[in-house]
Design an enzyme around this catalytic site. Structure first.
Site, PDB file in Angstrom:
ATOM      1  N   LYS A  52      11.366 -14.962  83.882  1.00  0.00           N
ATOM      2  CA  LYS A  52      11.586 -13.881  82.908  1.00  0.00           C
ATOM      3  C   LYS A  52      10.729 -14.127  81.674  1.00  0.00           C
ATOM      4  CE  LYS A  52      16.090 -12.834  84.797  1.00  0.00           C
ATOM      5  NZ  LYS A  52      17.529 -13.061  84.797  1.00  0.00           N
ATOM      6  N   GLN A  96      21.979 -15.491  81.269  1.00  0.00           N
ATOM      7  CA  GLN A  96      21.716 -15.789  82.678  1.00  0.00           C
ATOM      8  C   GLN A  96      23.018 -16.165  83.403  1.00  0.00           C
ATOM      9  OE1 GLN A  96      18.690 -15.460  84.325  1.00  0.00           O
ATOM     10  NE2 GLN A  96      19.927 -15.864  86.126  1.00  0.00           N
ATOM     11  N   ASP A 119      20.414  -6.014  80.790  1.00  0.00           N
ATOM     12  CA  ASP A 119      20.788  -6.170  82.199  1.00  0.00           C
ATOM     13  C   ASP A 119      21.568  -4.955  82.705  1.00  0.00           C
ATOM     14  OD1 ASP A 119      19.835  -8.388  83.571  1.00  0.00           O
ATOM     15  OD2 ASP A 119      21.279  -9.763  82.652  1.00  0.00           O
TER      16      ASP A 119
END
Ligand code: NAD
Length: 281
Positions: A52, A96, A119
């Site tokens: 990422k 995460q 997200d």
């Protein structure tokens, strides 16, 4: 011969487009910043986080990295999220997953401001998707829509079947296909006669989480098959939820694993980061 939908190529195109957008934004004095939080040092998570950050670097997005020790308390993590929520120079916040077992995932994800939830997991963004309002969309299903659109595959009016009803893939996938005017059926572990249902699909999206479960007898001749699954088999090779060898000859188009849906997830995350600036504006 089935068209092989090249997720590597399409994700690279999206990243190039985003790089150009970000460079234009920079010339107007606007910077995009993503905060990435990792708790503990799970090796798979570390690889995802690294990828990422690499994608951010390529596109020109500033990334702030928070690597917290495994023993961090939930309160400490919530405190960091609150601080990042308030910072005007932070556009996106990503925690995460998975989190260590002493943390409540739902509580952590709900604490992220919906305007910074790149997200797309916050209930407010899921609700927005449900009623057709603007908001962040979960990256993997958003990537599937891009694969279909950029491969010239029409969704409107098509019989679309999704296998799987998870909150991060199956459900948002179904909602997105519906938004594109597909006729959508969602199947799951309690579906009876799964083969009969999937055999109706013009577009079959498989997110069942079981290696090579979907064989040719689940698929209609000429269907488009999108394989979201990713697994490592007993010989160490990557494979999907679809038995590619038997299914590909029957399809009009199919995504391979690796190189299909996988690369799209990060590309769409980067897209959400860039879009976050608009949402916050
Ligand atoms: P999950 O385990 O949360 O959900 C699986 C779903 O499949 C469930 O809703 C369940 O009801 C359904 N299911 C299970 N057995 C079934 C059966 N026999 N028949 C019909 N339905 C059945 O998984 P997930 O998080 O949605 O992920 C699905 C797959 O996609 C996994 O392989 C995962 O690794 C992969 N994945 C890939 C990406 C990516 O970036 N490519 C992102 C997320 C998930």
């Amino acid at each position: 011969m089935a068209q092989i939908i090249d997720g590597k190529l399409i994700s690279a195109q999206i990243k190039e487009e985003l790089k150009e957008k970000v460079s234009k934004m920079k010339s107007l004095g606007v910077e995009v910043t993503l905060a990435v939080i990792q708790v503990g040092a799970d090796p798979a998570s570390s690889v995802y986080v690294r990828n990422k950050k690499k994608a951010c670097e390529f596109i020109g997005i500033r990334s702030l990295s928070y690597e917290l020790p495994e023993g961090t308390s939930q309160e400490e993590l919530l405190d960091l999220i609150n601080k990042l929520n308030e910072r005007a120079d932070v556009n996106g916040i990503l925690v995460q997953l998975p989190l260590p077992s002493h943390m409540e995932e739902e509580k952590i994800l709900d604490a992220i401001s919906p305007l910074k939830d790149v997200d797309g997991f916050h209930p407010q963004n899921v609700g927005a998707l449900c009623i057709g309002k603007q908001g962040f969309v979960s990256c993997t299903p958003a990537g599937v829509i891009q694969l279909l659109k950029r491969s010239g595959i029409e969704i409107a009016g098509k019989e679309c079947v999704v296998i799987g009803r998870s909150n991060i893939v199956g459900k948002p996938m179904a909602l997105l296909l519906l938004r594109e005017n597909g006729t959508v059926t969602v199947t799951h572990s309690r579906t009876k006669e799964l083969k009969a249902v999937t055999s109706r699909a013009d577009i079959l999206v498989v997110a069942v989480g079981k290696p090579r479960m979907i064989t040719e007898d689940y698929v209609k001749e000429g269907a488009v098959v999108i394989d979201v699954g990713i697994h490592r088999d007993s010989e160490g090779h990557l494979c999907g939820d679809v038995d590619y060898e038997s299914v590909a000859p029957k399809c009009s188009a199919i995504t391979p694993v690796p190189g299909g849906v996988g690369p799209m997830t990060i590309a769409m995350l980067m897209n959400n980061c860039v879009e976050s600036v608009k949402l916050q504006g």
